[in-house]
Design a protein around this motif. Structure first.
Motif, mmCIF file in Angstrom:
data_model
loop_
_atom_site.group_PDB
_atom_site.id
_atom_site.type_symbol
_atom_site.label_atom_id
_atom_site.label_comp_id
_atom_site.label_asym_id
_atom_site.label_seq_id
_atom_site.Cartn_x
_atom_site.Cartn_y
_atom_site.Cartn_z
ATOM 1 N N LYS A 125 7.227 -2.235 1.610
ATOM 2 C CA LYS A 125 6.927 -3.016 0.408
ATOM 3 C C LYS A 125 5.673 -2.519 -0.300
ATOM 4 C CE LYS A 125 9.106 -7.402 1.712
ATOM 5 N NZ LYS A 125 9.698 -7.020 2.986
ATOM 6 N N LYS A 126 4.785 -1.821 0.447
ATOM 7 C CA LYS A 126 3.474 -1.516 -0.140
ATOM 8 C C LYS A 126 2.994 -0.083 0.054
ATOM 9 C CE LYS A 126 0.763 -2.662 3.949
ATOM 10 N NZ LYS A 126 -0.467 -3.242 4.464
ATOM 11 N N CYS A 127 3.713 0.725 0.831
ATOM 12 C CA CYS A 127 3.206 2.046 1.220
ATOM 13 C C CYS A 127 3.257 3.034 0.054
ATOM 14 C CB CYS A 127 4.022 2.581 2.390
ATOM 15 S SG CYS A 127 3.409 4.145 3.025
ATOM 16 N N LYS A 128 2.106 3.601 -0.276
ATOM 17 C CA LYS A 128 2.040 4.648 -1.297
ATOM 18 C C LYS A 128 2.197 6.014 -0.637
ATOM 19 C CE LYS A 128 -1.022 2.138 -4.448
ATOM 20 N NZ LYS A 128 -2.374 2.098 -5.055
ATOM 21 N N VAL A 129 2.773 6.947 -1.374
ATOM 22 C CA VAL A 129 2.962 8.305 -0.858
ATOM 23 C C VAL A 129 2.079 9.262 -1.645
ATOM 24 C CG1 VAL A 129 4.610 10.201 -0.536
ATOM 25 C CG2 VAL A 129 5.298 7.845 -0.048
ATOM 26 N N ILE A 130 1.325 10.063 -0.899
ATOM 27 C CA ILE A 130 0.393 11.040 -1.479
ATOM 28 C C ILE A 130 0.640 12.376 -0.797
ATOM 29 C CG2 ILE A 130 -2.067 11.693 -1.594
ATOM 30 C CD1 ILE A 130 -2.748 8.741 -1.891
ATOM 31 N N ALA A 131 0.473 13.460 -1.524
ATOM 32 C CA ALA A 131 0.608 14.792 -0.920
ATOM 33 C C ALA A 131 -0.730 15.514 -0.933
ATOM 34 C CB ALA A 131 1.634 15.622 -1.678
ATOM 35 N N GLY A 132 -0.907 16.359 0.061
ATOM 36 C CA GLY A 132 -2.009 17.307 0.051
ATOM 37 C C GLY A 132 -1.455 18.678 -0.325
ATOM 38 N N GLU A 133 -2.241 19.434 -1.099
ATOM 39 C CA GLU A 133 -1.771 20.741 -1.563
ATOM 40 C C GLU A 133 -2.947 21.714 -1.609
ATOM 41 O OE1 GLU A 133 1.306 22.302 -4.910
ATOM 42 O OE2 GLU A 133 -0.247 20.969 -5.651
ATOM 43 N N PRO A 134 -2.740 22.967 -1.199
ATOM 44 C CA PRO A 134 -3.825 23.946 -1.300
ATOM 45 C C PRO A 134 -4.219 24.192 -2.756
ATOM 46 C CG PRO A 134 -2.052 24.774 0.103
ATOM 47 C CD PRO A 134 -1.529 23.552 -0.585
ATOM 48 N N LYS A 179 0.085 10.388 -6.059
ATOM 49 C CA LYS A 179 -0.804 11.457 -6.530
ATOM 50 C C LYS A 179 -0.743 12.636 -5.574
ATOM 51 C CE LYS A 179 -5.327 10.654 -6.009
ATOM 52 N NZ LYS A 179 -6.620 9.937 -5.908
ATOM 53 N N ILE A 180 -1.360 13.738 -5.983
ATOM 54 C CA ILE A 180 -1.499 14.929 -5.140
ATOM 55 C C ILE A 180 -2.971 15.298 -5.097
ATOM 56 C CG2 ILE A 180 -0.939 17.384 -4.904
ATOM 57 C CD1 ILE A 180 1.799 16.723 -6.168
ATOM 58 N N ILE A 181 -3.462 15.502 -3.885
ATOM 59 C CA ILE A 181 -4.874 15.851 -3.686
ATOM 60 C C ILE A 181 -4.964 17.327 -3.299
ATOM 61 C CG2 ILE A 181 -6.945 15.434 -2.285
ATOM 62 C CD1 ILE A 181 -5.863 12.535 -1.860
ATOM 63 N N ARG A 182 -5.747 18.077 -4.044
ATOM 64 C CA ARG A 182 -5.903 19.512 -3.761
ATOM 65 C C ARG A 182 -7.066 19.747 -2.793
ATOM 66 N NH1 ARG A 182 -6.420 22.108 -9.579
ATOM 67 N NH2 ARG A 182 -7.915 20.386 -9.748
ATOM 68 N N VAL A 183 -6.866 20.693 -1.891
ATOM 69 C CA VAL A 183 -7.915 21.009 -0.909
ATOM 70 C C VAL A 183 -8.176 22.517 -0.864
ATOM 71 C CG1 VAL A 183 -7.568 18.971 0.536
ATOM 72 C CG2 VAL A 183 -6.183 21.007 0.949
ATOM 73 N N GLU A 184 -9.413 22.850 -0.511
ATOM 74 C CA GLU A 184 -9.831 24.255 -0.417
ATOM 75 C C GLU A 184 -9.425 24.853 0.926
ATOM 76 O OE1 GLU A 184 -11.164 25.767 -2.905
ATOM 77 O OE2 GLU A 184 -12.223 24.299 -4.148
ATOM 78 N N GLU A 185 -9.408 26.170 0.984
ATOM 79 C CA GLU A 185 -9.014 26.855 2.215
ATOM 80 C C GLU A 185 -9.908 26.490 3.402
ATOM 81 O OE1 GLU A 185 -6.095 29.132 2.509
ATOM 82 O OE2 GLU A 185 -5.862 27.718 0.850
ATOM 83 N N HIS A 186 -11.219 26.399 3.170
ATOM 84 C CA HIS A 186 -12.112 26.076 4.288
ATOM 85 C C HIS A 186 -11.875 24.646 4.784
ATOM 86 C CE1 HIS A 186 -15.081 23.434 2.224
ATOM 87 N NE2 HIS A 186 -14.726 24.107 1.152
ATOM 88 N N GLU A 187 -11.425 23.757 3.890
ATOM 89 C CA GLU A 187 -11.122 22.383 4.297
ATOM 90 C C GLU A 187 -9.844 22.329 5.136
ATOM 91 O OE1 GLU A 187 -13.104 19.986 0.518
ATOM 92 O OE2 GLU A 187 -11.148 20.950 0.246
ATOM 93 N N ILE A 188 -8.869 23.170 4.801
ATOM 94 C CA ILE A 188 -7.636 23.250 5.590
ATOM 95 C C ILE A 188 -7.951 23.768 6.997
ATOM 96 C CG2 ILE A 188 -5.350 24.315 5.773
ATOM 97 C CD1 ILE A 188 -5.419 24.588 2.669
ATOM 98 N N LYS A 189 -8.753 24.831 7.070
ATOM 99 C CA LYS A 189 -9.126 25.402 8.376
ATOM 100 C C LYS A 189 -9.850 24.381 9.238
ATOM 101 C CE LYS A 189 -9.612 30.126 6.595
ATOM 102 N NZ LYS A 189 -10.563 31.206 6.269
ATOM 103 N N GLU A 190 -10.778 23.632 8.637
ATOM 104 C CA GLU A 190 -11.557 22.648 9.396
ATOM 105 C C GLU A 190 -10.658 21.525 9.914
ATOM 106 O OE1 GLU A 190 -14.512 21.218 11.484
ATOM 107 O OE2 GLU A 190 -14.609 23.123 10.388
#
Length: 318
Positions: free
Chosen positions: A199-208, A254-265
Motif C-alpha cells: 500500500k505504501k512502498c516506493k520504488v527507487i533505483a540506484g544507477e552509476p 526516482k533514480i539516485i546516481r552514484v559515483e564509482e568510488h561510492e559503488i566500490k565502498e
C-alpha cells in the motif's frame, strides 16, 4: 488508477507459481552494523543465492516456460554479457530446450565458463550492441530460435517481479525497495510488485553516474542512451526499452546516481560486514542509500541484491 496495459496482480501470482520449481526463494538478510551506518532498517533480498547466482533466472525461466512446444523445439537465442546468458542456459537446460548465447568477446571469463557448464552454445561477437543484435538475428533466421530479451520483454519483467513479491511477503511494512537499473527489467518488475502487493512502498533505483541513461530518461520522458559506460558495474551498461520504460516512468519514484568510488565502498562493506559475495552492480542500491541518508532515516528499506557472479581475479577494491 491502474494503467490498462499493466499486468494484473493475478498474472504476477500465476507467474510466481509457474517458475517456483525452477528458482530458489532466496533469503532476506539483515546487518545491525549496516543499519547503524545507513541510519535505516535494511533488508537485503539476496538474489546472489539464486540459481546461477542472479535474479535473471526468474525472468529467463518464465520466458522459456511461456513458449509453445514448437517454439521450444527450435531453441532460444539471446545476447548477454553475462547473467542473462547464464540464466537462459540453465533454464533451457532444465526445460530440455537448446540455448544459443551471443556474448561479447570481452565478457568476463567466469561468466563464459558458467554458460558452458549449463550447456549453452556460445557465439562470440564484437562488444557492441549492433554486433550482438546482428549475431542473434542470424541465429534466429538460421535456426528458427525464439529471441529472448534480457530486460525488455513482458515475460522476463513479470518473472523478475517475483523477487520483490517474495521480499514483501517477508517484510510487508517496507517504505522503500531499491534495485540497480541497467536494462530496466528488474526495476520494472519490482515496481509492478510494489504497486500490486504494497500500500505504501516506493520504488527507487540506484544507477552509476557513468551510465546514467535511466536517470536522464525519467527526466526527459523518453528513452535516453549513453555515449560512454565507464563503470565497474558491468551489468548496468545497457539502456531501457519500450516494454519496461512505461512501467518505470509511471511507478518508479526516482533514480539516485552514484559515483564509482561510492559503488566500490558499498560493495566492500557488504563483503566485509555481511560475509557474502556480490557483484559491483548489486552494490549500487546500497551506495544510493548511503549517499542519501536523510531520505531513508529510520525507514524500512528493502534492497534487492541482484547477483553475485564476480570475477575473483578482478575485484574493484583490491
Amino acid at each position: 488508477m491502474d494503467n490498462p496495459n499493466l499486468p494484473s496482480k493475478k498474472i504476477l501470482l500465476e507467474t510466481h507459481q509457474r517458475i517456483k520449481p525452477f528458482i530458489h526463494n532466496t533469503p532476506v538478510l539483515t546487518s545491525q552494523l549496516l543499519n547503524e551506518v545507513s541510519g535505516c532498517n535494511l533488508f537485503f533480498k539476496c538474489e546472489n543465492f539464486q540459481k546461477m547466482g542472479a535474479f535473471k533466472m526468474r525472468g529467463a525461466a518464465n520466458a522459456i516456460i511461456s513458449l509453445s512446444e514448437e517454439e521450444k523445439s527450435n531453441g532460444v537465442v539471446t545476447h548477454s554479457s553475462g547473467n542473462f546468458a547464464q540464466a537462459v542456459s540453465l533454464a533451457a537446460q532444465k526445460l530440455g530446450v537448446k540455448a544459443y548465447i551471443v556474448m561479447p568477446e570481452n565478457a568476463p571469463q567466469v561468466k563464459k565458463n558458467a554458460v558452458k557448464t549449463y550447456k549453452g552454445d556460445i557465439i562470440e561477437c564484437k562488444s557492441t550492441l549492433q554486433a550482438r543484435e546482428a549475431a542473434a538475428n542470424k541465429i534466429k533466421e538460421e535456426k528458427g530460435a525464439t529471441f529472448l530479451h534480457p530486460s525488455n520483454q513482458d515475460e522476463v519483467i513479470y518473472g523478475n517481479s517475483t523477487a520483490a513479491m517474495e521480499l514483501l511477503e517477508v517484510q510487508p511494512e517496507l517504505d522503500f525497495i531499491l534495485t540497480p537499473v541497467g536494462g530496466g527489467g528488474l526495476l520494472a518488475g519490482t515496481a509492478l510488485a510494489a504497486h500490486h502487493f504494497s500500500k505504501k512502498c516506493k520504488v527507487i533505483a540506484g544507477e552509476p553516474m557513468e551510465a546514467d541513461d535511466a536517470y536522464r530518461s525519467l527526466i526527459s520522458g523518453k528513452i535516453e542512451t549513453n555515449e560512454t559506460v565507464n563503470t565497474i558495474s558491468d551489468g548496468l551498461k545497457t539502456h531501457l526499452g519500450d516494454r519496461n520504460f512505461p512501467i518505470i516512468k509511471d511507478y518508479v519514484d526516482k533514480i539516485i546516481r552514484v559515483e564509482e568510488h561510492e559503488i566500490k565502498e558499498a560493495m566492500k562493506l557488504i563483503w566485509e560486514r555481511m560475509k557474502i559475495i556480490i557483484e559491483p552492480s548489486s552494490a549500487v542500491p546500497l551506495a544510493a542509500v548511503l549517499k542519501n541518508k536523510s531520505e531513508f532515516k529510520n525507514k524500512n528499506v528493502g534492497i534487492i541484491i541482484s547477483g553475485g557472479n564476480v570475477d575473483l581475479k578482478n575485484l574493484p577494491f583490491v
